[in-house]
Design a protein around this motif. Structure first.
Motif, mmCIF file in Angstrom:
data_model
loop_
_atom_site.group_PDB
_atom_site.id
_atom_site.type_symbol
_atom_site.label_atom_id
_atom_site.label_comp_id
_atom_site.label_asym_id
_atom_site.label_seq_id
_atom_site.Cartn_x
_atom_site.Cartn_y
_atom_site.Cartn_z
ATOM 1 N N PHE A 72 0.756 -1.076 0.130
ATOM 2 C CA PHE A 72 0.068 -0.078 0.134
ATOM 3 C C PHE A 72 0.765 1.271 -0.041
ATOM 4 O O PHE A 72 0.475 2.465 -0.302
ATOM 5 C CB PHE A 72 -1.056 -0.062 1.275
ATOM 6 C CG PHE A 72 -0.218 -0.120 2.472
ATOM 7 C CD1 PHE A 72 0.088 1.065 3.340
ATOM 8 C CD2 PHE A 72 0.109 -1.326 3.048
ATOM 9 C CE1 PHE A 72 0.782 0.972 4.623
ATOM 10 C CE2 PHE A 72 0.500 -1.427 4.403
ATOM 11 C CZ PHE A 72 1.012 -0.248 4.925
ATOM 12 N N LEU A 73 1.925 1.014 0.327
ATOM 13 C CA LEU A 73 3.089 2.370 0.324
ATOM 14 C C LEU A 73 3.888 2.255 -1.110
ATOM 15 O O LEU A 73 3.993 1.273 -1.834
ATOM 16 C CB LEU A 73 4.001 2.086 1.470
ATOM 17 C CG LEU A 73 3.352 2.180 2.911
ATOM 18 C CD1 LEU A 73 4.705 2.032 3.790
ATOM 19 C CD2 LEU A 73 2.818 3.664 2.884
ATOM 20 N N ASP A 74 4.000 3.402 -1.568
ATOM 21 C CA ASP A 74 4.824 3.642 -2.771
ATOM 22 C C ASP A 74 6.301 3.655 -2.415
ATOM 23 O O ASP A 74 6.752 4.629 -2.440
ATOM 24 C CB ASP A 74 4.362 4.852 -3.507
ATOM 25 C CG ASP A 74 5.067 5.144 -4.735
ATOM 26 O OD1 ASP A 74 5.553 3.996 -5.391
ATOM 27 O OD2 ASP A 74 5.320 6.087 -5.304
ATOM 28 N N ILE A 75 6.931 2.670 -2.184
ATOM 29 C CA ILE A 75 8.236 2.487 -1.661
ATOM 30 C C ILE A 75 9.205 1.580 -2.672
ATOM 31 O O ILE A 75 8.419 0.518 -3.315
ATOM 32 C CB ILE A 75 8.409 2.149 -0.296
ATOM 33 C CG1 ILE A 75 7.700 0.722 0.034
ATOM 34 C CG2 ILE A 75 7.874 3.015 0.602
ATOM 35 C CD1 ILE A 75 8.214 0.130 1.382
ATOM 36 N N ASN A 76 10.362 1.631 -2.649
ATOM 37 C CA ASN A 76 11.137 0.791 -3.231
ATOM 38 C C ASN A 76 11.198 -0.530 -2.501
ATOM 39 O O ASN A 76 11.415 -0.732 -1.384
ATOM 40 C CB ASN A 76 12.788 1.141 -3.232
ATOM 41 C CG ASN A 76 13.621 0.350 -3.895
ATOM 42 O OD1 ASN A 76 13.313 -0.769 -4.517
ATOM 43 N ND2 ASN A 76 14.716 0.653 -3.889
ATOM 44 N N ARG A 77 11.029 -1.680 -3.582
ATOM 45 C CA ARG A 77 10.741 -3.119 -2.908
ATOM 46 C C ARG A 77 12.109 -3.786 -2.534
ATOM 47 O O ARG A 77 12.203 -5.078 -1.902
ATOM 48 C CB ARG A 77 9.967 -3.823 -3.639
ATOM 49 C CG ARG A 77 8.221 -3.228 -3.656
ATOM 50 C CD ARG A 77 7.315 -3.794 -2.987
ATOM 51 N NE ARG A 77 6.165 -2.994 -3.279
ATOM 52 C CZ ARG A 77 5.488 -2.318 -2.504
ATOM 53 N NH1 ARG A 77 6.164 -1.678 -1.636
ATOM 54 N NH2 ARG A 77 4.341 -1.652 -2.912
ATOM 55 N N VAL A 78 13.111 -3.202 -3.088
ATOM 56 C CA VAL A 78 14.469 -3.998 -3.073
ATOM 57 C C VAL A 78 15.028 -4.004 -1.734
ATOM 58 O O VAL A 78 14.712 -3.206 -0.672
ATOM 59 C CB VAL A 78 15.455 -3.192 -3.968
ATOM 60 C CG1 VAL A 78 16.797 -3.853 -3.828
ATOM 61 C CG2 VAL A 78 14.973 -3.241 -5.467
ATOM 62 N N CYS A 79 15.643 -5.101 -1.268
ATOM 63 C CA CYS A 79 16.261 -5.379 -0.023
ATOM 64 C C CYS A 79 17.108 -4.286 0.199
ATOM 65 O O CYS A 79 18.261 -4.024 -0.542
ATOM 66 C CB CYS A 79 16.944 -6.699 0.063
ATOM 67 S SG CYS A 79 17.967 -7.157 1.512
#
Length: 197
Positions: A72-79
């Motif tokens: 639901f957040l617009d964030i970078n999904r990378v570790c």
């Protein structure tokens, strides 16, 4: 629930229940059966500090707010540790190259040779292969919970405070926590002999 059974079968079950154990057997028949969980008795041990048990518990249930769960957040999904793959519970604790370095050093310290792929499999394996002195057995359980918790803490320090993830420092902290717990349970010289703390 009994609508799909013929009346004669229901009457037979009813008679069986009350001839043997009565309502307790009926309750067991109607009660929904869930999955048998093996891990709570290994995570919630009296000698493991609760904050480490709590984080391990959340990780086992898949409830840590990893980036794959924050859709639901617009964030970078990378570790944030390796910047290579999407962050998930399985990735951050066992597949990320930086956390694998940490696990490798802790496993070598404790004499664990088996590859660990998930927290659940690590718990199952440790429960089955629970041999050695009492100090070594407890050290493995404390170190498992401390490793999970401190990897998560180091990840959060990197994400929220830009503090670099250092596997060597993390290994030092895990050993320190494990030895501190064991010093509270056993004489210092016994712990030093068993683990070299």
């Amino acid at each position: 629930m009994l609508q799909h059974l013929p009346n004669t079968e229901v009457e037979l079950l009813w008679g069986t229940w009350f001839q043997s154990k009565g309502t307790s057997e009926a309750y067991e028949w109607f009660r929904p059966k869930g999955e048998q969980r093996y891990w709570p008795k290994f995570v919630w041990k009296g000698y493991i500090p609760p904050k480490y048990s709590f984080t391990t518990w959340q990780a086992i249930l898949g409830r840590l707010p990893t980036r794959d769960r924050l859709k639901f957040l617009d964030i970078n999904r990378v570790c944030p540790l390796c910047n290579m793959e999407p962050e998930s519970t399985s990735h951050i604790f066992f597949k990320c190259r930086k956390s694998r370095v940490t696990w490798g050093k802790i496993k070598a310290w404790l004499g664990v040779s088996r590859p660990l792929t998930t927290i659940q499999s690590a718990i199952k394996w440790m429960a089955r292969e629970n041999f050695g002195s009492a100090i070594t057995k407890r050290a493995k359980w404390v170190a498992l919970a401390a490793t999970v918790s401190l990897i998560w803490k180091a990840r959060n320090l990197l994400v929220f405070h830009s503090i670099v993830f250092d596997p060597n420092h993390l290994v030092f902290e895990i050993k320190r926590v494990t030895c501190t717990v064991l010093y509270s349970l056993y004489p210092e010289d016994s712990v030093v002999m068993a683990l070299g703390c």
